[in-house]
Design an enzyme around this catalytic site. Sequence first.
Site, PDB file in Angstrom:
ATOM      1  N   GLY A 185      11.420 -43.451  57.162  1.00 19.61           N
ATOM      2  CA  GLY A 185      12.971 -44.138  56.688  1.00 19.61           C
ATOM      3  C   GLY A 185      13.832 -43.087  57.581  1.00 19.61           C
ATOM      4  N   GLY A 186      14.456 -42.164  56.921  1.00 19.73           N
ATOM      5  CA  GLY A 186      15.676 -41.402  57.497  1.00 19.73           C
ATOM      6  C   GLY A 186      15.127 -41.018  59.110  1.00 19.73           C
ATOM      7  N   GLU A 234       4.526 -45.195  48.609  1.00 23.21           N
ATOM      8  CA  GLU A 234       5.982 -44.640  48.555  1.00 23.21           C
ATOM      9  C   GLU A 234       6.048 -44.070  47.358  1.00 23.21           C
ATOM     10  OE1 GLU A 234       7.777 -45.830  52.663  1.00 23.21           O
ATOM     11  OE2 GLU A 234       8.510 -47.301  51.096  1.00 23.21           O
ATOM     12  N   GLU A 252      12.856 -50.670  47.431  1.00 23.95           N
ATOM     13  CA  GLU A 252      14.210 -51.004  47.399  1.00 23.95           C
ATOM     14  C   GLU A 252      14.182 -52.423  47.027  1.00 23.95           C
ATOM     15  OE1 GLU A 252      15.245 -48.969  51.007  1.00 23.95           O
ATOM     16  OE2 GLU A 252      14.929 -47.266  50.182  1.00 23.95           O
ATOM     17  N   GLY A 308      14.276 -40.843  50.314  1.00 22.68           N
ATOM     18  CA  GLY A 308      15.529 -40.578  50.885  1.00 22.68           C
ATOM     19  C   GLY A 308      15.904 -39.551  50.040  1.00 22.68           C
ATOM     20  N   HIS A 327       8.785 -53.473  49.596  1.00 23.79           N
ATOM     21  CA  HIS A 327       9.409 -51.946  49.468  1.00 23.79           C
ATOM     22  C   HIS A 327      10.056 -51.655  48.335  1.00 23.79           C
ATOM     23  CE1 HIS A 327      12.020 -48.650  50.353  1.00 23.79           C
ATOM     24  NE2 HIS A 327      11.210 -48.520  51.550  1.00 23.79           N
ATOM     25  N   SER A 362      10.546 -39.233  52.557  1.00 22.36           N
ATOM     26  CA  SER A 362      10.982 -37.944  53.229  1.00 22.36           C
ATOM     27  C   SER A 362       9.936 -37.406  54.327  1.00 22.36           C
ATOM     28  CB  SER A 362      11.312 -37.038  52.053  1.00 22.36           C
ATOM     29  OG  SER A 362      12.320 -37.539  51.441  1.00 22.36           O
ATOM     30  N   ASN A 390      11.028 -47.399  59.561  1.00 21.38           N
ATOM     31  CA  ASN A 390      11.763 -48.390  58.565  1.00 21.38           C
ATOM     32  C   ASN A 390      13.260 -47.892  58.675  1.00 21.38           C
ATOM     33  OD1 ASN A 390      12.933 -49.851  56.672  1.00 21.38           O
ATOM     34  ND2 ASN A 390      12.015 -48.947  54.873  1.00 21.38           N
ATOM     35  N   TRP A 391      13.907 -48.539  59.554  1.00 20.18           N
ATOM     36  CA  TRP A 391      15.246 -48.329  59.619  1.00 20.18           C
ATOM     37  C   TRP A 391      16.156 -48.580  58.607  1.00 20.18           C
ATOM     38  CZ3 TRP A 391      16.128 -49.668  65.553  1.00 20.18           C
ATOM     39  CH2 TRP A 391      15.172 -48.870  66.353  1.00 20.18           C
ATOM     40  N   LYS A 392      15.863 -49.545  57.744  1.00 19.95           N
ATOM     41  CA  LYS A 392      16.576 -49.970  56.786  1.00 19.95           C
ATOM     42  C   LYS A 392      17.984 -50.346  57.169  1.00 19.95           C
ATOM     43  CE  LYS A 392      14.346 -46.734  53.779  1.00 19.95           C
ATOM     44  NZ  LYS A 392      14.335 -46.032  52.408  1.00 19.95           N
TER      45      LYS A 392
HETATM   46  P1  PGA Z   1      12.658 -41.817  53.777  1.00 18.79           P
HETATM   47  O1  PGA Z   1      12.301 -43.570  53.360  1.00 18.79           O
HETATM   48  O2  PGA Z   1      11.621 -41.399  54.882  1.00 18.79           O
HETATM   49  O3  PGA Z   1      13.887 -41.998  54.109  1.00 18.79           O
HETATM   50  O4  PGA Z   1      12.240 -41.304  52.441  1.00 18.79           O
HETATM   51  C1  PGA Z   1      10.856 -44.148  53.608  1.00 18.79           C
HETATM   52  C2  PGA Z   1      10.919 -45.516  53.234  1.00 18.79           C
HETATM   53  O5  PGA Z   1      11.396 -45.741  52.301  1.00 18.79           O
HETATM   54  O6  PGA Z   1      10.215 -46.155  53.873  1.00 18.79           O
END
Ligand code: PGA
Length: 255
Positions: free
Chosen positions: A233-234, A167, A97, A173, A95, A212, A9-11
């Site tokens: 994500g990251g 999640e 967010e 993050g 998600h 993470s 998930n590149w956001k």
């Molecule tokens: P993260 O994000 O790996 O940066 O914690 C995961 C996500 O929100 O899908």
Amino acid sequence: MRQPLIAGNWKMNGTKASVERLLAGVVGGAGSIQHSEMAVCPPFPFLQMAEQALAGSRVRLGAQNCATETLGAFTGEVAAAMLADFGCRYVIIGHSERRALYGEDEAIIAKKLVAAVAVGLTPILCVGETLEERERGDMEAVIAAQIDGIIALCGIAAFGAWELAYEPVWAIGTGKTATPAQAQEVHAFIRARLAAQDAVVAQKIRILYGGSMKGSNAPELLSQPDIDGGLIGGAALNADEFLAIARAGDAAANT
Ligand code: PGA
């Protein structure tokens, strides 16, 4: 054994140049991955570039969101059919967010799930609790409500065509990963909740862990019996890290 799914998930990250490099890195290393299914979910403007870069590779394409509606006067929205047209197989829905920052509730999420499936996309439905909810002891109640709310709106059978992602919001993050035991406990809880309605769907559905996850902690997380992959994500913004997680999925599938 469910095939591990490692989805990036590149956001809201990337430029044309950085996305080109990242795609080349992922595609270049994908040949060494044996069992894990891999997918990347770039921001919308990069979908065409990604579709072309991934053509002929085993890396699948996904998106991070879709509209509740199918077509028409919805300024700024992107229809699920457009994602399918650009070669997407997956779409992340609900998600944390989007729930927290854009007010997505169960009704909106259910509409998006229906819109995605209608055009042949596979939704990756996200659930998870905040730190406050966990510390209050409400973790299971929150996750149960998120799952039950969608079951009430879409029916349990619909889950048969989806992927799930657990999640924990406090782990996204932040560098704070749920321990493998903490994650496994929630994954097992989610599967049991689904099994109470439909044992076959519960056995089949992949439940990814997100929060993470990186190359170093992936092996232990992915070797848990109810963790069937990762939503990354990251670490997915770095091809080597992403591939290391996919390798950990391979190793878990072999055990
Ligand atoms: P993260 O994000 O790996 O940066 O914690 C995961 C996500 O929100 O899908």
